[in-house]
Design an enzyme around this catalytic site. Structure first.
Site, PDB file in Angstrom:
ATOM      1  CD  GLU A 210      -7.312 -21.978  11.363  1.00 11.69           C
ATOM      2  OE1 GLU A 210      -7.063 -22.204  10.176  1.00 11.69           O
ATOM      3  OE2 GLU A 210      -6.993 -22.746  12.288  1.00 11.69           O
TER       4      GLU A 210
ATOM      5  CD  GLU B 143     -10.328 -25.655  14.380  1.00 12.40           C
ATOM      6  OE1 GLU B 143      -9.336 -26.029  13.722  1.00 12.40           O
ATOM      7  OE2 GLU B 143     -11.328 -25.152  13.866  1.00 12.40           O
TER       8      GLU B 143
END
Ligand SMILES: *[C@@H]1O[C@H](CO)[C@@H](O)[C@H](O)[C@H]1NC(C)=O
Ligand SMILES: CC(=O)N[C@H]1CO[C@H](CO)[C@@H](O)[C@@H]1O
Length: 296
Positions: free
Chosen positions: A120, A216
């Site tokens: 991220e 995820e």
């Protein structure tokens, strides 16, 4: 079909997905419930539980708690593959994680499935796509036989931020959490499908050969509510059935966040900037006992 409700939304945006069922994997932490580092035997006990559903796990910083060094012999004994992460935000973490992988790779080639550079990091605004791609290329030079790419939030693929990375990577992991987007569980799987189909559609338009995974996703069984998103065993089970079983049935490879509860963890921050508990995201409890039915 259980997820019939979400199909019209997802189908509308659906790019061509492969017809075989997607592979299921699990995100795995490096620490025991008390916050100390896991050893090889702890990973072996973890993998003995995970193997009922999967034979691949992903971790984050490869040098954290000597993750690569400790999990690789366990993965070899239990016939698992591992995706390792390189925390790219600082030069020190980048070098330490890269070294942890390159040093252990030669003895455990069959266990190393891929490497993700950055987690991220585009979402946090830490790099531009081109800056991250330069790091991916550097890792690829050191590990020419390993798939290398990144893991980031689904919207960074959808909005074009990651375009250079998508074009230059072997593998792309897209994270999507309806919970952190404050969605009611009633809309949890529809929102998840929509996010992933937007990311996947854009990724496939840029690079047809890149391997795509949900990096995820999941739903917490405890902790605080996040806008309309409420944690709970019932909710997590519903997300499992509709979201996770649904998307893998569609042929999308998916990592579930995460295998086991991590009671030592600090708070995490969602889309609206608010922090919340991240200690109850395990599909299994911290003691590896089961929480709910995970058949599909
Ligand atoms: C439910 O999810 C869909 C798909 O992401 C979204 O368009 C819609 O706004 C969501 N509904 C609510 C009430 O947030
Ligand atoms: C530009 C930017 O956001 N840089 C951040 C990258 O990550 C490090 C470590 O997490 C931060 O300290 C920087 O501020």
């Amino acid at each position: 079909m259980r997820f019939a409700k979400v199909l019209p939304i997802a189908l509308a945006a659906a790019p061509a997905v492969v017809s075989a069922a997607g592979t299921l994997g699990f995100a795995l932490g490096t620490k025991k419930p008390d916050g100390t580092c896991k050893s090889q035997s702890d990973y072996e006990a973890d993998l003995d539980v995970v193997k009922s559903k999967s034979s691949i796990v992903r971790g984050y910083a490869a040098s954290d708690c000597d993750f690569a060094q400790n999990i690789l012999p366990a993965a070899k004994n239990k016939d698992f593959k591992v995706i390792f992460g390189i925390w790219a935000d600082t030069e020190d973490s980048y070098n330490a994680d890269k070294t942890a992988i390159t040093k252990n790779y030669p003895q455990f080639k069959d266990q190393v499935y891929a490497v993700t550079v950055g987690s991220e990091s585009l979402y946090r605004g830490n790099f531009t796509g081109d800056q991250l791609l330069a790091k991916i290329k550097d890792v690829k030079t050191s590990l020419p036989d390993v798939k290398v790419g990144t893991a980031d939030s689904w919207n960074k693929y959808q909005d074009g931020t990651a375009d250079p990375v998508v074009k230059g990577s072997d593998i792309i992991l897209a994270n999507a959490f309806s919970y952190w987007q404050g969605q009611d569980i009633k809309n949890g799987s529809a929102s998840f499908f929509d996010d992933i189909m937007q990311a996947l559609g854009h990724v496939q338009s840029l690079n047809k050969d890149v391997e795509f995974w949900v990096g995820e996703t999941g739903w917490p069984t405890g902790g605080s509510s996040y806008e309309a998103a409420n944690p709970g065993v019932k909710e997590a089970q519903q997300f499992w059935k509709e979201g996770i079983c649904g998307i893998t049935a569609w042929g999308v490879n998916t990592f579930v966040f995460e295998a086991f509860d991590e009671p030592w963890k600090p708070l995490s921050t969602g889309q609206n900037g608010q922090a919340a508990d991240e200690t109850h995201w395990g599909v299994w409890n911290a003691d590896r006992s089961s929480k709910y039915d995970i058949s599909c």
